[in-house]
Design an enzyme around this catalytic site. Structure first.
Site, mmCIF file in Angstrom:
data_model
loop_
_atom_site.group_PDB
_atom_site.id
_atom_site.type_symbol
_atom_site.label_atom_id
_atom_site.label_comp_id
_atom_site.label_asym_id
_atom_site.label_seq_id
_atom_site.Cartn_x
_atom_site.Cartn_y
_atom_site.Cartn_z
ATOM 1 N N ASP A 9 0.874 -1.178 0.000
ATOM 2 C CA ASP A 9 0.000 0.000 0.000
ATOM 3 C C ASP A 9 0.910 1.226 0.000
ATOM 4 O O ASP A 9 2.135 1.111 -0.186
ATOM 5 C CB ASP A 9 -1.000 -0.039 1.177
ATOM 6 C CG ASP A 9 -0.342 0.118 2.543
ATOM 7 O OD1 ASP A 9 0.907 0.233 2.609
ATOM 8 O OD2 ASP A 9 -1.075 0.130 3.553
ATOM 9 N N CYS A 66 2.961 -3.360 4.015
ATOM 10 C CA CYS A 66 2.081 -2.248 4.395
ATOM 11 C C CYS A 66 2.781 -1.525 5.542
ATOM 12 O O CYS A 66 3.994 -1.697 5.710
ATOM 13 C CB CYS A 66 0.668 -2.746 4.736
ATOM 14 S SG CYS A 66 0.570 -3.901 6.110
ATOM 15 N N GLY A 67 2.077 -0.736 6.324
ATOM 16 C CA GLY A 67 2.750 0.031 7.371
ATOM 17 C C GLY A 67 3.403 -0.856 8.427
ATOM 18 O O GLY A 67 4.586 -0.750 8.705
ATOM 19 N N THR A 68 2.587 -1.749 8.989
ATOM 20 C CA THR A 68 3.103 -2.665 10.017
ATOM 21 C C THR A 68 3.369 -4.063 9.472
ATOM 22 O O THR A 68 4.103 -4.834 10.084
ATOM 23 C CB THR A 68 2.055 -2.834 11.138
ATOM 24 O OG1 THR A 68 0.833 -3.283 10.521
ATOM 25 C CG2 THR A 68 1.829 -1.531 11.876
ATOM 26 N N GLY A 71 -1.884 -5.852 8.382
ATOM 27 C CA GLY A 71 -3.042 -5.903 7.487
ATOM 28 C C GLY A 71 -2.812 -6.831 6.309
ATOM 29 O O GLY A 71 -3.664 -7.675 5.979
ATOM 30 N N MET A 72 -1.658 -6.715 5.692
ATOM 31 C CA MET A 72 -1.334 -7.565 4.533
ATOM 32 C C MET A 72 -1.290 -9.045 4.936
ATOM 33 O O MET A 72 -1.694 -9.919 4.167
ATOM 34 C CB MET A 72 0.005 -7.159 3.930
ATOM 35 C CG MET A 72 -0.048 -5.881 3.105
ATOM 36 S SD MET A 72 -1.043 -6.059 1.607
ATOM 37 C CE MET A 72 -0.392 -4.683 0.639
ATOM 38 N N HIS A 99 10.717 -23.283 9.407
ATOM 39 C CA HIS A 99 9.661 -23.986 10.150
ATOM 40 C C HIS A 99 8.299 -23.922 9.461
ATOM 41 O O HIS A 99 7.515 -24.857 9.576
ATOM 42 C CB HIS A 99 9.523 -23.398 11.552
ATOM 43 C CG HIS A 99 10.648 -23.775 12.473
ATOM 44 N ND1 HIS A 99 10.567 -23.658 13.840
ATOM 45 C CD2 HIS A 99 11.887 -24.274 12.220
ATOM 46 C CE1 HIS A 99 11.703 -24.064 14.390
ATOM 47 N NE2 HIS A 99 12.532 -24.430 13.424
ATOM 48 N N ARG A 133 9.053 -32.739 11.461
ATOM 49 C CA ARG A 133 7.912 -32.374 12.320
ATOM 50 C C ARG A 133 7.217 -31.112 11.813
ATOM 51 O O ARG A 133 6.002 -30.937 12.022
ATOM 52 C CB ARG A 133 8.356 -32.201 13.771
ATOM 53 C CG ARG A 133 9.272 -31.030 14.028
ATOM 54 C CD ARG A 133 9.775 -31.021 15.466
ATOM 55 N NE ARG A 133 10.464 -29.797 15.833
ATOM 56 C CZ ARG A 133 11.734 -29.515 15.506
ATOM 57 N NH1 ARG A 133 12.443 -30.378 14.786
ATOM 58 N NH2 ARG A 133 12.304 -28.387 15.887
ATOM 59 N N HIS A 134 7.956 -30.272 11.109
ATOM 60 C CA HIS A 134 7.346 -29.043 10.582
ATOM 61 C C HIS A 134 6.402 -29.364 9.424
ATOM 62 O O HIS A 134 5.369 -28.729 9.267
ATOM 63 C CB HIS A 134 8.432 -28.057 10.141
ATOM 64 C CG HIS A 134 9.410 -27.773 11.239
ATOM 65 N ND1 HIS A 134 9.033 -27.142 12.407
ATOM 66 C CD2 HIS A 134 10.723 -28.072 11.377
ATOM 67 C CE1 HIS A 134 10.074 -27.054 13.213
ATOM 68 N NE2 HIS A 134 11.123 -27.609 12.607
#
Ligand code: RB5
Length: 158
Positions: A9, A66-68, A71-72, A99, A133-134
């Site tokens: 964004d 995006c900013g943080t 959201g994405m 993992h 295991r992953h």
């Protein structure tokens, strides 16, 4: 040559440009799905096309900003076959691959400087999924995804 899809964004646009350059220098083909604009836009509109491409297998991997990054991440993880991981540090980027076999990496453009973002992307691209295991855990996620999708279809049908 691997093609990778990328989008952001407005809050991630500047970082997107830098990551694109980094990816191209690394020999990757980059599909940029926006935004190209400085004005405020809505991150779901840009997360959607990248996640859809990964979900359909049109590209193996994608990058969202995006900013943080929150959201994405929420948007991308709505899609079947998508494992989107928010990684605003190098350790998360390594774990996301080793993992979780994340096929989309999400970065917060307001959280991470350009140099660190390049390191995050590079780590995620270079690391290998550890399996074992992953893989068992990813299989369980796949099973949940399948059940959720079947539930939706049933509801719509009747
Ligand atoms: C835009 O202001 C901001 O909300 C968005 O970039 C993102 O951080 C949302 O999770």
């Amino acid at each position: 040559m691997e093609t990778i899809a990328i989008a952001s964004d407005h809050a991630g646009r500047e970082l997107k440009e830098d990551i694109k350059e980094f990816l191209r220098d690394r020999g990757m083909e980059v599909v940029d799905l926006g935004t190209d604009e400085e004005r405020s836009v809505d991150y779901p509109d840009y997360g959607f096309p990248v996640a859809e491409k990964v979900s359909k297998g049109e590209v193996k991997r994608g990058i969202l900003i995006c900013g943080t990054g929150i959201g994405m991440s929420i948007v991308a993880n709505k899609f079947r076959n998508v494992r989107a991981a928010l990684a605003n540090d190098v350790y998360s980027a390594r774990m996301a691959k080793e993992h979780n076999d994340a096929n989309i990496i999400v970065i917060g453009g307001r959280m991470v400087a350009k140099g660190l973002a390049r390191e995050i992307v590079n780590t995620w691209l270079e690391c290998e999924f550890k399996g074992g295991r992953h893989q068992r855990r990813l299989d369980k996620i796949k099973e949940i995804e399948k059940r959720m999708c079947e539930g939706t279809v049933k509801k719509e049908g009747g």
